[in-house]
Design a protein around this motif. Structure first.
Motif, PDB file in Angstrom:
ATOM      1  N   ARG A 197       0.860  -1.192   0.000  1.00 42.25           N
ATOM      2  CA  ARG A 197       0.000   0.000   0.000  1.00 42.25           C
ATOM      3  C   ARG A 197       0.885   1.226   0.000  1.00 42.25           C
ATOM      4  NH1 ARG A 197      -5.624  -1.157   1.581  1.00 42.25           N
ATOM      5  NH2 ARG A 197      -6.145   0.985   1.060  1.00 42.25           N
ATOM      6  N   VAL A 198       0.452   2.253  -0.674  1.00 45.66           N
ATOM      7  CA  VAL A 198       1.192   3.506  -0.683  1.00 45.66           C
ATOM      8  C   VAL A 198       0.355   4.533   0.065  1.00 45.66           C
ATOM      9  CG1 VAL A 198       2.263   5.246  -2.147  1.00 45.66           C
ATOM     10  CG2 VAL A 198       2.124   2.873  -2.924  1.00 45.66           C
ATOM     11  N   GLY A 199       1.008   5.214   0.996  1.00 46.89           N
ATOM     12  CA  GLY A 199       0.298   6.240   1.754  1.00 46.89           C
ATOM     13  C   GLY A 199      -0.117   7.380   0.827  1.00 46.89           C
ATOM     14  N   GLY A 200      -1.231   8.022   1.157  1.00 49.60           N
ATOM     15  CA  GLY A 200      -1.722   9.109   0.312  1.00 49.60           C
ATOM     16  C   GLY A 200      -1.478  10.455   0.969  1.00 49.60           C
TER      17      GLY A 200
END
Lengths: 317, 266
Positions: free
Chosen positions: B240-243
């Motif tokens: 997951r990539v932080g937003g």
């Protein structure tokens, strides 16, 4: 086509969504035959037929408490049903009881068991998520029947084109194993909120709620969401263990997960990181939860959550 | 509380990849990569429960820590000895690699029988690697003894073991007569840390190493040959990539409401 067995703990009328999902999964492996240790009414038999079930197997004297050993009776019932029907597979709920029966059945039949399934293909390939959601794997049995426990909300049920008229078969079952005795069964209070593992939206609170879950519950209710918690909040005694999300609690994968006052320890992430969208509210900008959040808010949840809840209620009016 | 007679308790421990680090599955055989391993965190509750049963029962009670696994897996037993277990058994044989729960429970049951009469076999609620929770029930089935699983609390009175177990709709009080298999959750106790004295004492405790031949189990009953499940594919989920991260300026709640509405999940 071969038969498949679908184990149901209890059969409600109308059939629960969870029961229909298990039947839908069973239909992929063969003509589904429902097995239950509880009595099944004529009405339920007809409803099972409408769902595509071709047979129903119950023990003689079902529900009369003739058996006292915990879960060994259910295992014996399934083992007999499996040998009678020569079914290609058995689908059970992924509950503690479902896993325990599946495990025992595996030894009795020297058969392969796959737990925590999120999908079952018609060729018997089972998909599951492992290592806290880091990997997706597919498993098969090498020989013999497939025994699989299916997670809730994994398989979609659609009604079959034509209804079946299932036969109800009562079979004699003896309970051979030395088992555990049930001393007491306590029903739990019902919250009125959606079930944590089934909810489309979950609002969870952690150490940062500092003993007061009101803002978390308030936002959850504005959204029609389930309430969850981190282990820190559970261990502090602020909220019931049933609502713990994480490695040793529930695994959830809602459309939207809102983590309030949760730092994001690996054990918590294990239970929620496959959610579609993640929002984190935490007053510590260095919280690891922000690394996996689609929207992160550095701030006091006691201000942010009530403001959001009030705005959502206003827009709803 | 406890038994007036000495009890012999077996605590089953597993050496697993440390969940604090990234864990991997090798893409050729679809097996867990077992470097950076430790005693499974959830097995510490099993060791603690075993020690508490010993301490509440008559003098002469013992705790044996048992593991199945490669050479390094003995470290799981050593940690249990440091916590206070009296002796250890390590079953190690190259043929065991790749065993599923069914084959693993076969090896464990043979090792338990080899270890002699027991009162309680205790496990954690699941391993932290495969996480199937299948082994305790499979052991009970193989050993023909009662199972008390997923215990949130444990009480021994004489020769009766009583637990509480929580499921979604109901909670149970269950009991069984010894000998029995017991699995405990992380709610059951607070595992002790090995102290200096425990760490020093553990150096003088013995760990018996056993092979499949010692257990009378043949190689085709374990490993992939003895397993009935096989993993045919594994795929790493993209990280997951932080937003966007915003700081509350007094109106972050409004931004949150807008973000939620934009998700169209209501």
């Amino acid at each position: 086509m071969a038969f498949s067995l679908v184990y149901l703990d209890s059969i409600s009328s109308p059939l629960s969504g969870a029961s229909l999902e298990l039947i839908a999964a069973g239909r992929r492996l063969g003509d589904p035959v429902v097995v239950s240790a509880q009595p099944v009414s004529d009405e339920s038999v007809a409803e099972l037929g409408a769902a595509g079930v071709s047979g129903v197997v119950v023990p003689e004297n079902a529900g009369t408490e003739a058996h006292t050993n915990f879960l060994t009776f259910e295992t014996q019932l399934l083992a007999i049903a499996l040998s009678e029907t020569e079914a290609s597979g058995v689908v059970l709920p992924n509950s503690l009881n479902g896993k325990e029966i599946a495990a025992r059945l595996g030894v009795k039949l020297n058969a392969g068991v796959v737990t925590d399934a999120v999908d079952i293909a018609e060729d018997g390939t089972v998909t599951k998520s492992v290592l806290a959601g880091a990997y997706t794997t597919q498993a098969r049995v090498t020989e013999g029947p497939l025994i699989v426990t299916l997670k809730a909300n994994s398989v979609e049920y659609t009604a079959p084109a034509a209804a079946e008229e299932p036969d109800l078969l009562e079979i004699p079952v003896e309970d051979p194993a030395p088992g555990a005795r049930v001393v007491e069964v306590r029903e739990k209070a019902v919250s009125g909120r959606p079930d944590l593992t089934a909810a489309r939206i979950v609002v969870s609170g952690g150490r940062g709620v500092d003993g007061d879950f009101t803002p978390v519950e308030d936002l959850a209710d504005a959204l029609g969401a389930a309430v969850g918690a981190s282990r820190a909040a559970v261990d502090a005694g602020w909220i019931n263990h049933d609502l713990q999300v994480g490695q040793t609690g529930k695994t959830v994968a809602p459309q939207l997960y809102i983590a309030a006052g949760i730092s994001g320890a690996i054990q918590h992430k294990a239970g929620m990181q496959t959610s579609r969208v993640i929002v984190a509210v935490n007053d510590d900008p260095d919280s690891p939860i922000f690394e996996i959040a689609d929207l992160g808010i550095v701030g006091d949840l006691k201000n942010v959550l009530p403001q959001a809840a009030a705005e959502l209620r206003k827009r709803n009016d | 509380m406890g038994s007036p007679n000495p009890v012999r308790v077996l605590a089953l421990v597993k050496y697993v990849p440390d969940a604090q680090f990234d864990r991997h599955i090798d893409s050729a055989e679809h097996r867990m990569v077992r470097t950076e391993s430790i005693l499974s965190e959830l097995d510490e509750y099993a060791v603690e429960a075993a020690l508490q049963l010993k301490e509440s029962s008559a003098a002469g009670s013992t705790v044996v820590a048992l593991t199945v696994g490669p050479e390094q897996a003995v470290n799981a037993v050593k940690k249990a000895l440091q916590m206070g277990a009296d002796e250890g058994i390590h079953v190690s044989d190259p043929a065991i690699a790749g065993s599923d729960a069914l084959a693993t429970s076969r090896v464990l049951a043979a090792a338990i029988e080899k270890a002699g009469p027991f009162d309680v076999v205790i496990t954690g609620l699941s391993s932290t690697d495969a996480e199937t929770s299948l082994v305790p029930a499979q052991l009970a089935e193989r050993l023909s003894v009662p199972l008390l699983s997923f215990a949130n609390s444990v009480e021994l009175e004489g020769s009766t073991l009583r637990i509480t177990r929580d499921s979604d709709a109901v909670s149970y009080v269950l009991e069984a007569d010894l000998p029995a298999v017991l699995s405990v959750t992380d709610q059951a106790n607070e595992p002790r840390y090995p102290n200096f004295k425990g760490i020093m004492a553990a150096k003088r405790k013995t760990v018996e190493t056993l092979t499949l031949a010692d257990l009378g189990v043949s190689a085709d009953e374990v490993g992939t040959a003895g397993s009935r499940t096989v993993v045919v594919a594994s795929e790493e989920r993209p990280a997951r990539v932080g937003g966007n991260v915003i700081t509350d300026d007094g109106e972050a709640g409004l931004r949150l409401a807008e973000f939620i509405l934009a998700q169209k999940v209501l």
